[in-house]
Design an enzyme around this catalytic site. Structure first.
Site, PDB file in Angstrom:
ATOM      1  N   LYS A  11      41.586 -24.271   7.985  1.00  0.00           N
ATOM      2  CA  LYS A  11      40.665 -23.283   7.393  1.00  0.00           C
ATOM      3  C   LYS A  11      39.228 -23.513   7.856  1.00  0.00           C
ATOM      4  O   LYS A  11      38.554 -22.596   8.278  1.00  0.00           O
ATOM      5  CB  LYS A  11      40.663 -23.372   5.857  1.00  0.00           C
ATOM      6  CG  LYS A  11      41.956 -23.032   5.183  1.00  0.00           C
ATOM      7  CD  LYS A  11      41.789 -22.976   3.659  1.00  0.00           C
ATOM      8  CE  LYS A  11      41.404 -24.301   3.006  1.00  0.00           C
ATOM      9  NZ  LYS A  11      42.404 -25.366   3.103  1.00  0.00           N
ATOM     10  N   ARG A  83      40.895 -21.182  -5.000  1.00  0.00           N
ATOM     11  CA  ARG A  83      42.007 -22.119  -4.899  1.00  0.00           C
ATOM     12  C   ARG A  83      42.923 -22.031  -6.111  1.00  0.00           C
ATOM     13  O   ARG A  83      43.913 -22.762  -6.170  1.00  0.00           O
ATOM     14  CB  ARG A  83      41.465 -23.531  -4.812  1.00  0.00           C
ATOM     15  CG  ARG A  83      41.511 -24.110  -3.395  1.00  0.00           C
ATOM     16  CD  ARG A  83      40.875 -25.470  -3.484  1.00  0.00           C
ATOM     17  NE  ARG A  83      41.236 -26.381  -2.461  1.00  0.00           N
ATOM     18  CZ  ARG A  83      40.450 -26.707  -1.427  1.00  0.00           C
ATOM     19  NH1 ARG A  83      39.322 -26.094  -1.247  1.00  0.00           N
ATOM     20  NH2 ARG A  83      40.824 -27.629  -0.576  1.00  0.00           N
ATOM     21  N   ARG A 122      42.469 -37.290  10.812  1.00  0.00           N
ATOM     22  CA  ARG A 122      41.179 -36.588  10.882  1.00  0.00           C
ATOM     23  C   ARG A 122      40.014 -37.567  10.746  1.00  0.00           C
ATOM     24  O   ARG A 122      40.029 -38.452   9.895  1.00  0.00           O
ATOM     25  CB  ARG A 122      41.122 -35.532   9.766  1.00  0.00           C
ATOM     26  CG  ARG A 122      39.837 -34.726   9.765  1.00  0.00           C
ATOM     27  CD  ARG A 122      39.986 -33.415   9.052  1.00  0.00           C
ATOM     28  NE  ARG A 122      40.095 -33.552   7.603  1.00  0.00           N
ATOM     29  CZ  ARG A 122      40.170 -32.508   6.779  1.00  0.00           C
ATOM     30  NH1 ARG A 122      40.194 -31.280   7.263  1.00  0.00           N
ATOM     31  NH2 ARG A 122      40.266 -32.697   5.481  1.00  0.00           N
ATOM     32  N   ARG A 154      37.447 -39.130   5.755  1.00  0.00           N
ATOM     33  CA  ARG A 154      37.110 -38.657   4.417  1.00  0.00           C
ATOM     34  C   ARG A 154      37.930 -39.448   3.404  1.00  0.00           C
ATOM     35  O   ARG A 154      39.130 -39.619   3.611  1.00  0.00           O
ATOM     36  CB  ARG A 154      37.466 -37.166   4.287  1.00  0.00           C
ATOM     37  CG  ARG A 154      36.317 -36.236   4.568  1.00  0.00           C
ATOM     38  CD  ARG A 154      36.750 -34.799   4.645  1.00  0.00           C
ATOM     39  NE  ARG A 154      37.469 -34.307   3.462  1.00  0.00           N
ATOM     40  CZ  ARG A 154      37.817 -33.039   3.286  1.00  0.00           C
ATOM     41  NH1 ARG A 154      37.533 -32.131   4.210  1.00  0.00           N
ATOM     42  NH2 ARG A 154      38.462 -32.661   2.210  1.00  0.00           N
ATOM     43  N   ARG A 165      46.863 -33.971  -2.983  1.00  0.00           N
ATOM     44  CA  ARG A 165      46.259 -32.672  -2.646  1.00  0.00           C
ATOM     45  C   ARG A 165      47.329 -31.642  -2.292  1.00  0.00           C
ATOM     46  O   ARG A 165      47.206 -30.465  -2.620  1.00  0.00           O
ATOM     47  CB  ARG A 165      45.279 -32.848  -1.481  1.00  0.00           C
ATOM     48  CG  ARG A 165      44.006 -33.571  -1.916  1.00  0.00           C
ATOM     49  CD  ARG A 165      43.212 -34.074  -0.740  1.00  0.00           C
ATOM     50  NE  ARG A 165      42.610 -33.026   0.051  1.00  0.00           N
ATOM     51  CZ  ARG A 165      42.192 -33.186   1.300  1.00  0.00           C
ATOM     52  NH1 ARG A 165      42.316 -34.356   1.902  1.00  0.00           N
ATOM     53  NH2 ARG A 165      41.651 -32.193   1.948  1.00  0.00           N
TER      54      ARG A 165
HETATM   55  P1  AMP Z   1      38.178 -29.091   1.173  1.00  0.00           P
HETATM   56  O1  AMP Z   1      37.118 -29.643   2.043  1.00  0.00           O
HETATM   57  O2  AMP Z   1      38.207 -27.586   1.132  1.00  0.00           O
HETATM   58  O3  AMP Z   1      39.538 -29.681   1.461  1.00  0.00           O
HETATM   59  O4  AMP Z   1      37.804 -29.538  -0.332  1.00  0.00           O
HETATM   60  C1  AMP Z   1      37.708 -30.896  -0.690  1.00  0.00           C
HETATM   61  C2  AMP Z   1      37.867 -31.071  -2.188  1.00  0.00           C
HETATM   62  O5  AMP Z   1      36.827 -30.354  -2.863  1.00  0.00           O
HETATM   63  C3  AMP Z   1      39.162 -30.533  -2.780  1.00  0.00           C
HETATM   64  O6  AMP Z   1      40.232 -31.453  -2.667  1.00  0.00           O
HETATM   65  C4  AMP Z   1      38.745 -30.305  -4.234  1.00  0.00           C
HETATM   66  O7  AMP Z   1      38.672 -31.534  -4.945  1.00  0.00           O
HETATM   67  C5  AMP Z   1      37.326 -29.784  -4.086  1.00  0.00           C
HETATM   68  N1  AMP Z   1      37.307 -28.314  -3.950  1.00  0.00           N
HETATM   69  C6  AMP Z   1      36.896 -27.583  -2.869  1.00  0.00           C
HETATM   70  N2  AMP Z   1      37.002 -26.268  -3.122  1.00  0.00           N
HETATM   71  C7  AMP Z   1      37.477 -26.155  -4.388  1.00  0.00           C
HETATM   72  C8  AMP Z   1      37.812 -25.058  -5.227  1.00  0.00           C
HETATM   73  N3  AMP Z   1      37.687 -23.794  -4.817  1.00  0.00           N
HETATM   74  N4  AMP Z   1      38.284 -25.335  -6.474  1.00  0.00           N
HETATM   75  C9  AMP Z   1      38.411 -26.602  -6.925  1.00  0.00           C
HETATM   76  N5  AMP Z   1      38.131 -27.677  -6.191  1.00  0.00           N
HETATM   77  C10 AMP Z   1      37.653 -27.470  -4.920  1.00  0.00           C
END
Ligand code: AMP
Length: 210
Positions: A11, A83, A122, A154, A165
């Protein structure tokens, strides 16, 4: 435009490419939260423990954040939001109020095994340049070949958190596929293959192809 997909589906990469090429605003909730955590803001303090264990940050926090960050004019790409179904419903309401519903929802499809392989390899630098230890290594090894910063993993890309996740994705985010399918806005794209292949498939879907 909205990007859906499991963690590691691509994404972020694809949203950046699309936004750069079309001069759309790119809004990544993961990036916004990581900056907030790094800066120690109130939002960061609220989000940190959820992120560290691979859980979702509560809906009210995320909806508030998006309400604040959505540009009032111009096109935008949402990467990592919504999400959950309540987040998607809140977004529908926000966009309807402004009379500009989301045009397309791209769902990047990848298998769980690919997700695990992608996320565990990653690596990134503090400026957000992303590499993969096996598939796309930095030419400088442990440092970024674009800005020379040190590469790191990360914390939520470690194996135990990746499994959490994925489970969260299946339980809370996958239902959004049906949500947008029912609204005739879902476009599925095979997320395997090179970044260029996936990017071409997205362009073709946005142009109305199959
Ligand atoms: P990402 O970089 O999109 O994988 O997001 C990293 C982390 O941020 C996720 O595992 C969640 O803990 C939090 N996060 C990001 N976007 C959301 C969202 N829309 N709703 C809830 N938690 C989020």
């Amino acid at each position: 435009m909205i990007f859906l997909g499991a963690p590691g589906a691509g994404k972020g990469t694809q949203a950046k490419v699309l936004a750069d090429r079309r001069r759309w605003t790119h809004i990544s909730t993961g990036d916004l939260l990581r900056s907030a955590v790094a800066e120690g803001t109130a939002l960061g303090l609220k989000a940190k423990s959820f992120m560290e264990r691979g859980a979702l940050v509560p809906d009210d926090v995320m909806i508030g954040l998006i309400r604040e960050k959505l540009p009032t004019t111009g096109e935008f790409v949402l990467d990592g939001f919504p999400r959950t179904v309540p987040q998607a419903e809140a977004l529908e309401r926000m966009l309807q109020d402004e009379k500009r519903p989301a045009d397309a929802v791209i769902n990047l499809e990848v298998e769980d095994e690919d997700v695990i392989r992608r996320l565990s390899g990653r690596r990134q630098c503090k400026n957000g340049h992303v590499f993969h230890a096996d598939f796309f290594p930095s030419k400088k090894g442990e440092t970024c070949d674009r800005c020379q910063e040190i590469l790191f993993q990360r914390p939520d890309d470690r194996a135990e958190t990746v499994r959490a996740r994925l489970e969260v994705y299946h339980q809370q985010t996958r239902p959004l596929i049906g949500f947008y399918q029912n609204r005739n806005r879902l476009k599925n794209v095979d997320g395997r293959g090179s970044s260029e292949d996936v990017s071409r498939a997205i362009d073709s879907q946005l142009a109305g192809g199959k």
